[in-house]
Design an enzyme around this catalytic site. Structure first.
Site, PDB file in Angstrom:
ATOM      1  N   GLY A  92      50.466  88.829  72.966  1.00 29.20           N
ATOM      2  CA  GLY A  92      51.562  88.939  74.108  1.00 29.20           C
ATOM      3  C   GLY A  92      52.099  87.700  74.424  1.00 29.20           C
ATOM      4  N   ASP A  94      55.154  84.520  75.278  1.00 24.82           N
ATOM      5  CA  ASP A  94      56.220  83.928  74.351  1.00 24.82           C
ATOM      6  C   ASP A  94      55.598  82.660  73.501  1.00 24.82           C
ATOM      7  OD1 ASP A  94      58.767  82.338  74.173  1.00 24.82           O
ATOM      8  OD2 ASP A  94      59.576  84.305  75.046  1.00 24.82           O
ATOM      9  N   HIS A  98      49.432  74.182  71.235  1.00 25.17           N
ATOM     10  CA  HIS A  98      47.961  73.894  71.129  1.00 25.17           C
ATOM     11  C   HIS A  98      47.989  72.440  70.542  1.00 25.17           C
ATOM     12  CE1 HIS A  98      47.258  77.958  72.407  1.00 25.17           C
ATOM     13  NE2 HIS A  98      47.380  78.484  71.541  1.00 25.17           N
ATOM     14  N   ALA A 163      47.785  78.288  79.990  1.00 26.24           N
ATOM     15  CA  ALA A 163      48.557  79.439  79.337  1.00 26.24           C
ATOM     16  C   ALA A 163      47.700  80.481  78.828  1.00 26.24           C
ATOM     17  CB  ALA A 163      49.656  78.996  78.089  1.00 26.24           C
ATOM     18  N   PHE A 177      43.005  81.884  76.241  1.00 29.03           N
ATOM     19  CA  PHE A 177      43.621  80.974  76.888  1.00 29.03           C
ATOM     20  C   PHE A 177      43.546  79.434  76.565  1.00 29.03           C
ATOM     21  CE2 PHE A 177      39.166  80.942  78.309  1.00 29.03           C
ATOM     22  CZ  PHE A 177      38.680  79.553  78.190  1.00 29.03           C
ATOM     23  N   ALA A 178      44.638  78.785  77.072  1.00 29.71           N
ATOM     24  CA  ALA A 178      44.670  77.404  76.586  1.00 29.71           C
ATOM     25  C   ALA A 178      44.678  76.499  77.841  1.00 29.71           C
ATOM     26  CB  ALA A 178      45.647  76.935  75.672  1.00 29.71           C
ATOM     27  N   CYS A 194      56.168  79.306  77.554  1.00 30.27           N
ATOM     28  CA  CYS A 194      56.035  80.602  77.827  1.00 30.27           C
ATOM     29  C   CYS A 194      57.480  81.288  78.060  1.00 30.27           C
ATOM     30  CB  CYS A 194      55.274  80.962  78.862  1.00 30.27           C
ATOM     31  SG  CYS A 194      53.474  80.016  78.567  1.00 30.27           S
TER      32      CYS A 194
END
Length: 236
Positions: A92, A94, A98, A163, A177-178, A194
Site C-alpha cells: 500500500g 504511494d 530507500h 514512512a 517501515f523505513a 508518499c
C-alpha cells in the site's frame, strides 16, 4: 487449535539490493501462506512462522500499488545519473525512497499469532517508532489520515521521519517501515514523498544535530519496543 507462535526469527541482511530482498520477502510470505492453506485444506495443524528482516538498501524509489507515477520527478536517464533504481511494488501507499543510512524493517508475520486487525498492526508499527524516538528526546507523532511517523505535526515545520507501507493477505504481512537515521535527504527532493505535497522529510541525525547516529543502538531500541508491543520474542 494451534497455539499462537509469538517467536519471530530475526535476520539482519545488511546492505542488500531491493529486488533481491523483495524476492526473499515473497518467499517467506508464500511459505507462511502455504502453511495456512495446507492447515485449512488438510487439517494439518502445522505451526506458522514469523520473520523480521532488517536491511539497508542502495538508492531506490518504490511506488505502491495505488501510487501515482507522477510523484517520481526523475526520468530513466536521471535515475541512472543518481545511481538509483525504481520499482512498482505490491504494498500500500504511494512513492518512497530507500537508501544508505536508513533502517528498513520488514515484519513478515502471521497476524493470527498476535491479533487480526490491520489498523492495529499499522498503529503498533508507528508506536514502535514513536517510542524509539522518544528515547532520543524527540516527540514523534502520527499525522491524521497519513500512515507513518512525523515530527512537528501541528507546526509549519512538519516533517516525516519514517514512512510505512504494508501488504497483507490471509493475515500474513510483508513490507514494513523505513526510518531515516543517517539518510541523505537530498534523494527525497526527486519525489513527492508518499504523494504528500508541502511537507518536509527529516532524519534522526539531522534532528539530533550530530554527524552520525549509531544504527545498531536504534535497531536494539526498535526490537525492544516491538517485542513489548507484540508480546513477542526474537530469535536469531
Amino acid at each position: 487449535m494451534l497455539y499462537m507462535n509469538k517467536n519471530i526469527a530475526l535476520q539482519d541482511l545488511g546492505f542488500k539490493d531491493y529486488k533481491e530482498t523483495w524476492d526473499y520477502q515473497e518467499a517467506l510470505f508464500k511459505a507462511i501462506v502455504d502453511t495456512k492453506v495446507k492447515n485449512r485444506r488438510e487439517n494439518a495443524n502445522l505451526q506458522t512462522q514469523n520473520h523480521f528482516l532488517f536491511v539497508e538498501h542502495p538508492h531506490v524509489y518504490t511506488l505502491g500499488k495505488s501510487g501515482d507515477l507522477s510523484n517520481l520527478l526523475l526520468n530513466e536517464t536521471q535515475l541512472k545519473e543518481k545511481g538509483a533504481t525504481f520499482y512498482k511494488i505490491n504494498r500500500g501507499g504511494d512513492i518512497t525512497y530507500h537508501g544508505p543510512g536508513q533502517i528498513v524493517g520488514y515484519p513478515i508475520l502471521d497476524l493470527e499469532n498476535f491479533f487480526t486487525d490491520i489498523h492495529k498492526y499499522l498503529r503498533f508499527l508507528e508506536e514502535i517508532i514513536i517510542l524509539t524516538l522518544s528515547e532520543y528526546g524527540l516527540k514523534a507523532e502520527r499525522s491524521p489520515g497519513e500512515t507513518g511517523v512525523w515530527l512537528g505535526v501541528d507546526t509549519p515545520f512538519a516533517r516525516k521521519i519514517c514512512a510505512m507501507g504494508v501488504r497483507a493477505s490471509r493475515w500474513v504481512t510483508m513490507h514494513g517501515f523505513a526510518l531515516n537515521v543517517n539518510a541523505d535527504l537530498g534523494y527525497f527532493d526527486n519525489i513527492i514523498p508518499c504523494g504528500i505535497k508541502g511537507k518536509a522529510v527529516t532524519s534522526l541525525n539531522v534532528e539530533l544535530e550530530v554527524e552520525k547516529v549509531n544504527e545498531a543502538d536504534v535497531k536494539e531500541k526498535l526490537l525492544k519496543h516491538f517485542s513489548n508491543l507484540f508480546d513477542a520474542h526474537f530469535s536469531i
